[in-house]
Write an enzyme that holds these catalytic residues in place. Structure first.
Site, mmCIF file in Angstrom:
data_model
loop_
_atom_site.group_PDB
_atom_site.id
_atom_site.type_symbol
_atom_site.label_atom_id
_atom_site.label_comp_id
_atom_site.label_asym_id
_atom_site.label_seq_id
_atom_site.Cartn_x
_atom_site.Cartn_y
_atom_site.Cartn_z
ATOM 1 C CG HIS A 1 -1.830 -1.113 1.357
ATOM 2 N ND1 HIS A 1 -2.709 -1.478 0.364
ATOM 3 C CD2 HIS A 1 -2.023 -2.006 2.366
ATOM 4 C CE1 HIS A 1 -3.405 -2.529 0.754
ATOM 5 N NE2 HIS A 1 -3.005 -2.874 1.959
ATOM 6 C CB CYS B 1 -1.796 -11.470 -4.542
ATOM 7 S SG CYS B 1 -2.421 -9.798 -4.237
#
Length: 264
Positions: A80, A214
């Site tokens: 992020h 991910c």
């Protein structure tokens, strides 16, 4: 129809530290569980931070020892930071809770957001989030080698963090491969959702190159700005995100999906 309120926590110079946002999520989550507040979506930017869901493997973390915050959401490791719009919808779901249906609603809202800006996106079977699909293998700039020869799939020791920019997740657009534009990771506790989505508006996507985003080695990441070939700001995207999240979440039929069961 249920009420959904939006709380804009902070952007740009007022970006919200991850721990501060996590604490606020838990406070809002408890208040929603007690029916003290309506369904609420926190919207914000974070300063640069890597966060790892419960399924993250050690081999997917940064090689240089960059700190990673371990969190209680599903999914694996992600980044992020500036240029990324993060949303944490905190919504009470009826029992029995249908976690997958909630995830699909978030994906649908983000697909609509991207479409409004002229970027076509899709879901990918078995992979959460929203994706820009790549070209067929034979049409890619690399010359169209069969995926059977792609070292990311055939070599157990292959690591895109070590094997140069040609395999960097941030360069997936140049390779015309599938690339994720919006990551998803959620948790449901006491029937109330937490965590949510991270939409890449205009971040420096090279930050993803330190990790296996991910846990996916054969695809990459992208942003709205990259796909559009122009500058785009969080301020432009924010009201569009609120509109489509409101439409999808506030108007959703929250009953669990009907699952067909094979007769014995």
């Amino acid at each position: 129809m249920s009420e959904l309120r939006f709380v804009r926590m902070g952007f740009g110079a007022d970006a919200v530290d991850y721990q501060e946002a996590w604490d606020e999520q838990r406070r809002v989550h408890n208040a929603r569980f007690l029916d003290e507040i309506p369904d609420t979506c926190l919207l914000l930017e974070h300063p640069p931070v890597y966060t790892a869901g419960r399924r993250t493997a050690d081999s997917e973390r940064p090689l240089d020892g960059t700190p990673v915050v371990d969190v209680d959401r599903g999914g694996k490791i992600t980044w992020h930071g500036p240029g990324q719009l993060v949303g944490y919808p905190i919504q009470k779901l009826p029992r029995p809770v249908d976690v997958v249906a909630h995830l699909r609603r978030l994906e649908e809202a983000m697909i609509r957001v991207c479409a409004e800006f002229g970027v076509g996106t899709s879901r990918v079977e078995g992979r959460a989030g929203v994706w820009v699909l790549g070209d067929p293998v034979e049409q890619r700039p690399s010359g169209g080698l069969s995926l059977d020869f792609d070292p990311r799939l055939a070599d157990e020791e292959f690591d895109p963090r070590l094997d140069g920019p040609q395999y960097a997740p941030s360069n997936a657009g140049q390779r015309r491969e599938d690339r994720k534009i919006c990551a998803m990771g959620i948790r449901v506790a006491k029937g109330v959702t937490m965590h949510g989505f991270a939409l890449n508006v205009n971040p420096d996507t090279s930050s993803f190159d330190k990790i296996i985003p991910c846990g996916i080695r054969d695809a990459g990441v992208t942003s709205l700005a990259y796909e559009l070939g122009r500058e785009l700001t969080i301020d432009e995207v924010l009201p569009v995100v609120e509109k489509h999240l409101g439409d999808v979440l506030a108007n959703a039929d929250l009953r669990p999906r009907e699952v067909e069961r094979a007769s014995a």
